[in-house]
Design a protein around this motif. Structure first.
Motif, PDB file in Angstrom:
ATOM      1  N   PHE A  29       0.959  -1.256  -0.115  1.00 42.93           N
ATOM      2  CA  PHE A  29      -0.101  -0.058  -0.197  1.00 42.93           C
ATOM      3  C   PHE A  29       0.788   1.430   0.542  1.00 42.93           C
ATOM      4  O   PHE A  29       1.872   1.603   0.778  1.00 42.93           O
ATOM      5  CB  PHE A  29      -1.047   0.031   1.220  1.00 42.93           C
ATOM      6  CG  PHE A  29      -1.438  -0.967   1.235  1.00 42.93           C
ATOM      7  CD1 PHE A  29      -2.579  -1.588   0.126  1.00 42.93           C
ATOM      8  CD2 PHE A  29      -1.828  -2.006   2.177  1.00 42.93           C
ATOM      9  CE1 PHE A  29      -3.590  -2.244   0.451  1.00 42.93           C
ATOM     10  CE2 PHE A  29      -2.614  -3.148   2.149  1.00 42.93           C
ATOM     11  CZ  PHE A  29      -3.304  -3.214   1.321  1.00 42.93           C
ATOM     12  N   PRO A  30       1.136   2.146  -0.388  1.00 42.72           N
ATOM     13  CA  PRO A  30       1.609   2.903  -1.379  1.00 42.72           C
ATOM     14  C   PRO A  30       1.673   4.676   0.287  1.00 42.72           C
ATOM     15  O   PRO A  30       2.298   5.076  -0.176  1.00 42.72           O
ATOM     16  CB  PRO A  30       1.955   3.655  -2.229  1.00 42.72           C
ATOM     17  CG  PRO A  30       0.274   3.522  -3.143  1.00 42.72           C
ATOM     18  CD  PRO A  30       0.071   1.947  -2.516  1.00 42.72           C
ATOM     19  N   HIS A  31       0.448   4.055   0.163  1.00 43.18           N
ATOM     20  CA  HIS A  31      -0.094   5.784   1.528  1.00 43.18           C
ATOM     21  C   HIS A  31       0.487   5.051   2.440  1.00 43.18           C
ATOM     22  O   HIS A  31       0.665   6.163   3.595  1.00 43.18           O
ATOM     23  CB  HIS A  31      -1.525   5.873   1.444  1.00 43.18           C
ATOM     24  CG  HIS A  31      -2.008   4.979   1.518  1.00 43.18           C
ATOM     25  ND1 HIS A  31      -2.817   3.850   0.832  1.00 43.18           N
ATOM     26  CD2 HIS A  31      -3.411   4.499   2.422  1.00 43.18           C
ATOM     27  CE1 HIS A  31      -3.389   3.193   1.521  1.00 43.18           C
ATOM     28  NE2 HIS A  31      -4.185   2.980   2.250  1.00 43.18           N
ATOM     29  N   LEU A  32       0.830   4.092   2.905  1.00 39.32           N
ATOM     30  CA  LEU A  32       0.934   3.207   4.202  1.00 39.32           C
ATOM     31  C   LEU A  32       2.356   3.141   4.490  1.00 39.32           C
ATOM     32  O   LEU A  32       3.173   3.188   3.704  1.00 39.32           O
ATOM     33  CB  LEU A  32       0.322   1.847   4.801  1.00 39.32           C
ATOM     34  CG  LEU A  32      -1.594   1.810   4.499  1.00 39.32           C
ATOM     35  CD1 LEU A  32      -1.697   0.397   4.689  1.00 39.32           C
ATOM     36  CD2 LEU A  32      -1.184   3.107   5.411  1.00 39.32           C
ATOM     37  N   SER A  33       2.458   3.162   5.932  1.00 35.83           N
ATOM     38  CA  SER A  33       4.400   3.330   6.011  1.00 35.83           C
ATOM     39  C   SER A  33       5.129   2.115   5.932  1.00 35.83           C
ATOM     40  O   SER A  33       3.629   0.875   6.177  1.00 35.83           O
ATOM     41  CB  SER A  33       5.019   3.805   7.246  1.00 35.83           C
ATOM     42  OG  SER A  33       4.337   2.949   8.659  1.00 35.83           O
ATOM     43  N   VAL A  34       5.867   1.930   5.974  1.00 41.43           N
ATOM     44  CA  VAL A  34       6.707  -0.256   5.230  1.00 41.43           C
ATOM     45  C   VAL A  34       6.362  -0.465   6.782  1.00 41.43           C
ATOM     46  O   VAL A  34       5.416  -1.844   6.493  1.00 41.43           O
ATOM     47  CB  VAL A  34       8.035   0.258   5.944  1.00 41.43           C
ATOM     48  CG1 VAL A  34       8.356  -1.385   6.702  1.00 41.43           C
ATOM     49  CG2 VAL A  34       8.596   0.948   4.611  1.00 41.43           C
ATOM     50  N   GLN A  35       6.065   0.053   8.260  1.00 47.93           N
ATOM     51  CA  GLN A  35       5.512  -0.668   9.460  1.00 47.93           C
ATOM     52  C   GLN A  35       4.240  -0.385   9.624  1.00 47.93           C
ATOM     53  O   GLN A  35       3.638  -1.994   9.868  1.00 47.93           O
ATOM     54  CB  GLN A  35       5.986   0.715  10.763  1.00 47.93           C
ATOM     55  CG  GLN A  35       4.973   0.481  12.123  1.00 47.93           C
ATOM     56  CD  GLN A  35       5.278   0.926  13.662  1.00 47.93           C
ATOM     57  OE1 GLN A  35       6.429   0.935  13.593  1.00 47.93           O
ATOM     58  NE2 GLN A  35       4.657   2.043  13.448  1.00 47.93           N
ATOM     59  N   ASP A  36       3.368  -0.299   8.559  1.00 46.11           N
ATOM     60  CA  ASP A  36       1.708   0.163   9.153  1.00 46.11           C
ATOM     61  C   ASP A  36       1.731  -1.143   7.891  1.00 46.11           C
ATOM     62  O   ASP A  36       0.189  -1.794   7.918  1.00 46.11           O
ATOM     63  CB  ASP A  36       0.756   1.274   8.617  1.00 46.11           C
ATOM     64  CG  ASP A  36       1.020   1.909   9.788  1.00 46.11           C
ATOM     65  OD1 ASP A  36       1.245   1.473  11.105  1.00 46.11           O
ATOM     66  OD2 ASP A  36       0.917   3.465   9.707  1.00 46.11           O
ATOM     67  N   ASN A  37       2.114  -1.093   6.868  1.00 44.96           N
ATOM     68  CA  ASN A  37       1.937  -1.874   5.426  1.00 44.96           C
ATOM     69  C   ASN A  37       2.168  -3.801   6.252  1.00 44.96           C
ATOM     70  O   ASN A  37       1.326  -4.266   5.705  1.00 44.96           O
ATOM     71  CB  ASN A  37       3.099  -2.185   4.398  1.00 44.96           C
ATOM     72  CG  ASN A  37       2.155  -1.563   3.018  1.00 44.96           C
ATOM     73  OD1 ASN A  37       2.035  -2.012   2.593  1.00 44.96           O
ATOM     74  ND2 ASN A  37       2.807   0.054   3.040  1.00 44.96           N
ATOM     75  N   VAL A  38       3.316  -3.848   7.098  1.00 44.07           N
ATOM     76  CA  VAL A  38       3.329  -4.817   7.674  1.00 44.07           C
ATOM     77  C   VAL A  38       2.570  -5.568   8.698  1.00 44.07           C
ATOM     78  O   VAL A  38       1.902  -6.681   9.220  1.00 44.07           O
ATOM     79  CB  VAL A  38       5.123  -4.713   8.460  1.00 44.07           C
ATOM     80  CG1 VAL A  38       5.062  -6.602   9.207  1.00 44.07           C
ATOM     81  CG2 VAL A  38       6.039  -5.391   7.098  1.00 44.07           C
TER      82      VAL A  38
ATOM     83  N   TRP B  55       7.011   3.361  -1.294  1.00 43.34           N
ATOM     84  CA  TRP B  55       7.860   4.352  -2.619  1.00 43.34           C
ATOM     85  C   TRP B  55       9.714   4.420  -2.324  1.00 43.34           C
ATOM     86  O   TRP B  55       9.878   4.550  -3.371  1.00 43.34           O
ATOM     87  CB  TRP B  55       6.765   4.741  -3.509  1.00 43.34           C
ATOM     88  CG  TRP B  55       6.049   6.210  -2.841  1.00 43.34           C
ATOM     89  CD1 TRP B  55       5.383   5.418  -1.630  1.00 43.34           C
ATOM     90  CD2 TRP B  55       7.082   7.621  -2.365  1.00 43.34           C
ATOM     91  NE1 TRP B  55       5.313   7.063  -1.096  1.00 43.34           N
ATOM     92  CE2 TRP B  55       6.381   8.189  -1.151  1.00 43.34           C
ATOM     93  CE3 TRP B  55       8.207   7.894  -2.642  1.00 43.34           C
ATOM     94  CZ2 TRP B  55       6.215   9.391  -0.744  1.00 43.34           C
ATOM     95  CZ3 TRP B  55       8.736   8.950  -2.384  1.00 43.34           C
ATOM     96  CH2 TRP B  55       8.213   9.713  -1.261  1.00 43.34           C
ATOM     97  N   GLN B  56       9.436   4.745  -1.288  1.00 41.43           N
ATOM     98  CA  GLN B  56      10.930   4.466  -1.178  1.00 41.43           C
ATOM     99  C   GLN B  56      12.242   3.841  -0.621  1.00 41.43           C
ATOM    100  O   GLN B  56      13.280   4.523  -0.766  1.00 41.43           O
ATOM    101  CB  GLN B  56      11.482   5.786   0.379  1.00 41.43           C
ATOM    102  CG  GLN B  56      10.138   6.846   0.712  1.00 41.43           C
ATOM    103  CD  GLN B  56      10.197   7.738   1.855  1.00 41.43           C
ATOM    104  OE1 GLN B  56       9.703   7.405   2.689  1.00 41.43           O
ATOM    105  NE2 GLN B  56      10.442   8.970   2.044  1.00 41.43           N
ATOM    106  N   LEU B  57      11.573   3.304  -0.683  1.00 43.37           N
ATOM    107  CA  LEU B  57      11.763   1.679  -0.232  1.00 43.37           C
ATOM    108  C   LEU B  57      13.011   1.110  -2.642  1.00 43.37           C
ATOM    109  O   LEU B  57      11.977   1.584  -2.790  1.00 43.37           O
ATOM    110  CB  LEU B  57      11.675   0.691   0.350  1.00 43.37           C
ATOM    111  CG  LEU B  57      11.740   0.524   1.109  1.00 43.37           C
ATOM    112  CD1 LEU B  57      11.445   1.478   2.483  1.00 43.37           C
ATOM    113  CD2 LEU B  57      11.672  -0.721   2.188  1.00 43.37           C
TER     114      LEU B  57
END
Length: 222
Positions: free
Chosen positions: A93-102, A138-140
């Protein structure tokens, strides 16, 4: 145990309109016990990804049944199967942080967001991604995004794990590390797992049993 019984599916060409559907899966049979990994090999277009979608509930079979623990789940919606599916394109999900994706799957299961985020941070540490917890996906890099997707797939401890070329964007050293991690996790949580890959070395490293999808059926390889 995950069981596929007499699964059939045809592929309809987009053009010309009068072209007949082509058999894709024909009377396909498969059993995967808890803690086992069935590795599926085969060329592009042979139906491997379609088979994963049928198991996940994203596509219906034209005939045949999908069973788990003896229960027919052929018509059970994907969100009620307790399965985790990971494709090559990550589906983050591009609108979520890495942490919130997991953490997303845990929140969907009803966990409080704070507790889900804490578990997500622990999982990110295991994948060496703790420094990116607050970043947007998207920053990764592509490889980092794939590791986030892997972490998200594992965190809910799914009953069945479905993997479509899960390590394709990773370098050789990390591929080896994550293969070992997955083998350990699959055994630890007793997940029935289907791995789709073009890499026979990877298939043999992870697969309890190996099959090649040919002419719509699974031919045992080991």
């Amino acid at each position: 145990m995950l069981e596929l019984q007499a699964i059939c599916k045809h592929w309809q060409p987009y053009a010309p309109r009068h072209a007949a559907p082509r058999p894709l899966l024909q009377d396909l049979q498969l059993q995967v016990r808890p803690g086992e990994t069935a590795a599926l090999l085969g060329p592009s277009g042979s139906g491997k990804s379609t088979l994963l979608k049928i198991v996940a509930g994203l596509e219906p079979p034209e005939s045949g049944r999908v069973l788990f623990a003896g229960q027919d789940i052929t018509h059970t919606p994907p969100e009620r199967r307790g399965f985790a599916l990971m494709f090559q394109d990550f589906a983050l999900f591009p609108h979520l942080s890495v942490q919130d994706n997991v953490a997303f799957g845990l929140v969907e299961q009803g966990q409080r967001k704070a507790a889900a985020r804490e578990q997500a941070r622990t999982m990110l540490e295991r994948f060496g991604l703790q420094a990116y917890a607050k970043s947007k996906v998207w920053q990764l890099s592509g490889g980092e995004q794939q590791r986030v997707a892997l972490a998200r797939a594992l965190i809910t401890q799914p009953r069945v794990l479905l993997l479509d070329e899960p390590f394709s964007a990773l370098d050789a050293e990390l591929r080896l590390q994550l293969r070992q991690e997955f083998v350990q996790r699959i055994a630890e949580f007793q997940m029935a797992t289907i791995l789709v890959t073009h890499d026979e070395t990877e298939a043999r490293a992870m697969g309890t049993r190996g099959y090649r999808l040919m002419n719509g059926a699974l031919a045992p390889q080991w």
